[in-house]
Design a protein around this motif. Structure first.
Motif, mmCIF file in Angstrom:
data_model
loop_
_atom_site.group_PDB
_atom_site.id
_atom_site.type_symbol
_atom_site.label_atom_id
_atom_site.label_comp_id
_atom_site.label_asym_id
_atom_site.label_seq_id
_atom_site.Cartn_x
_atom_site.Cartn_y
_atom_site.Cartn_z
ATOM 1 N N ASN A 83 0.890 -1.368 -0.009
ATOM 2 C CA ASN A 83 -0.043 0.048 -0.042
ATOM 3 C C ASN A 83 0.959 1.072 -0.095
ATOM 4 N N LYS A 84 1.830 1.217 0.774
ATOM 5 C CA LYS A 84 2.753 2.376 0.942
ATOM 6 C C LYS A 84 3.438 2.696 -0.366
ATOM 7 N N HIS A 85 3.949 1.858 -1.115
ATOM 8 C CA HIS A 85 4.858 2.018 -2.404
ATOM 9 C C HIS A 85 3.521 1.767 -3.874
ATOM 10 N N LYS A 86 2.284 1.556 -3.413
ATOM 11 C CA LYS A 86 1.229 1.640 -4.511
ATOM 12 C C LYS A 86 1.495 0.485 -5.419
ATOM 13 N N LEU A 87 1.757 -0.779 -4.971
ATOM 14 C CA LEU A 87 2.155 -1.897 -5.622
ATOM 15 C C LEU A 87 0.898 -2.696 -6.151
ATOM 16 N N LYS A 88 -0.393 -2.401 -5.425
ATOM 17 C CA LYS A 88 -1.399 -3.024 -5.927
ATOM 18 C C LYS A 88 -2.002 -2.694 -7.194
ATOM 19 N N THR A 89 -1.439 -2.968 -8.220
ATOM 20 C CA THR A 89 -1.877 -2.455 -9.658
ATOM 21 C C THR A 89 -1.608 -3.398 -10.676
ATOM 22 N N ASN A 90 -2.170 -3.319 -11.761
ATOM 23 C CA ASN A 90 -2.202 -4.501 -12.640
ATOM 24 C C ASN A 90 -0.747 -5.061 -12.993
ATOM 25 N N GLN A 91 0.159 -3.931 -13.080
ATOM 26 C CA GLN A 91 1.676 -4.469 -13.269
ATOM 27 C C GLN A 91 2.200 -5.190 -12.359
ATOM 28 N N TYR A 92 1.773 -5.150 -10.968
ATOM 29 C CA TYR A 92 2.291 -6.046 -10.119
ATOM 30 C C TYR A 92 1.316 -7.162 -9.621
ATOM 31 N N GLY A 93 0.330 -7.281 -10.172
ATOM 32 C CA GLY A 93 -0.735 -8.422 -9.634
ATOM 33 C C GLY A 93 -2.052 -8.355 -10.177
ATOM 34 N N GLU A 94 -2.732 -8.906 -9.435
ATOM 35 C CA GLU A 94 -4.414 -8.859 -9.731
ATOM 36 C C GLU A 94 -5.281 -9.123 -8.634
ATOM 37 N N TRP A 95 -6.509 -8.273 -8.696
ATOM 38 C CA TRP A 95 -7.491 -8.450 -7.632
ATOM 39 C C TRP A 95 -8.237 -9.708 -7.759
ATOM 40 N N ARG A 96 -8.531 -10.632 -6.730
ATOM 41 C CA ARG A 96 -9.118 -11.924 -7.222
ATOM 42 C C ARG A 96 -10.211 -11.874 -5.853
ATOM 43 N N LEU A 97 -11.234 -12.749 -6.165
ATOM 44 C CA LEU A 97 -12.193 -12.890 -5.040
ATOM 45 C C LEU A 97 -11.843 -14.151 -4.403
ATOM 46 N N ASP A 98 -11.629 -14.239 -2.869
ATOM 47 C CA ASP A 98 -11.221 -15.364 -2.154
ATOM 48 C C ASP A 98 -12.215 -15.476 -0.898
ATOM 49 N N GLN A 99 -11.925 -16.547 -0.442
ATOM 50 C CA GLN A 99 -12.555 -16.729 0.907
ATOM 51 C C GLN A 99 -12.053 -16.012 2.021
#
Length: 139
Positions: A83-99
């Motif tokens: 979060n601090k380094h703004k890494l939660k972007t398409n360049q570094y991965g993807e959001w998925r639904l998880d349990q």
């Protein structure tokens, strides 16, 4: 009876505002739409177990827990650093639904690709190095 607007060979059984589909084309369209949804592995396995054969092609991804075990820190630290380094972007991965861990509800979780894992390793590795240097100087 209308003819399928996709293959134009069989009778249509499913209708939208602008198109109609035969059974095979309707199933193909549904599967294409599902592959673009962010489903958890459990959801995909449930669909496959019920007779849906969804081809899932993806590159390896890693959870914060996976990465934290390799780096010897907590999964929460992985999330804070990302979060601090703004890494939660398409360049570094993807959001998925998880349990969720202690619940039956599904939540969105960020899964890191190789580039995200490498970047986190660089950042956290530098943090560990800086901490040991500062401790040795203060002693």
């Amino acid at each position: 009876m209308s003819t399928c607007t996709n293959c134009q060979k069989r009778d249509a059984v499913a209708f939208t505002t602008w198109e109609c589909y035969c059974e095979d084309c309707a199933l193909d369209t549904a599967l294409v739409l599902l592959t673009h949804c962010r489903l958890s592995n459990k959801a995909i396995n449930a669909l496959v177990a019920n007779g849906w054969n969804i081809p899932v092609t993806t590159t390896p991804h890693f959870s914060a827990t996976d990465i934290s075990k390799e780096l010897g820190c907590s999964a929460q630290k992985i999330g804070r650093v990302a979060n601090k380094h703004k890494l939660k972007t398409n360049q570094y991965g993807e959001w998925r639904l998880d349990q969720a861990a202690n619940s039956r509800k599904q939540i969105e979780t960020f899964w890191y690709n190789d580039a995200g894992k490498q970047r986190l390793t660089e950042i956290i590795g530098n943090d560990h190095g800086n901490n040991s240097i500062s401790k040795s100087h203060s002693a």
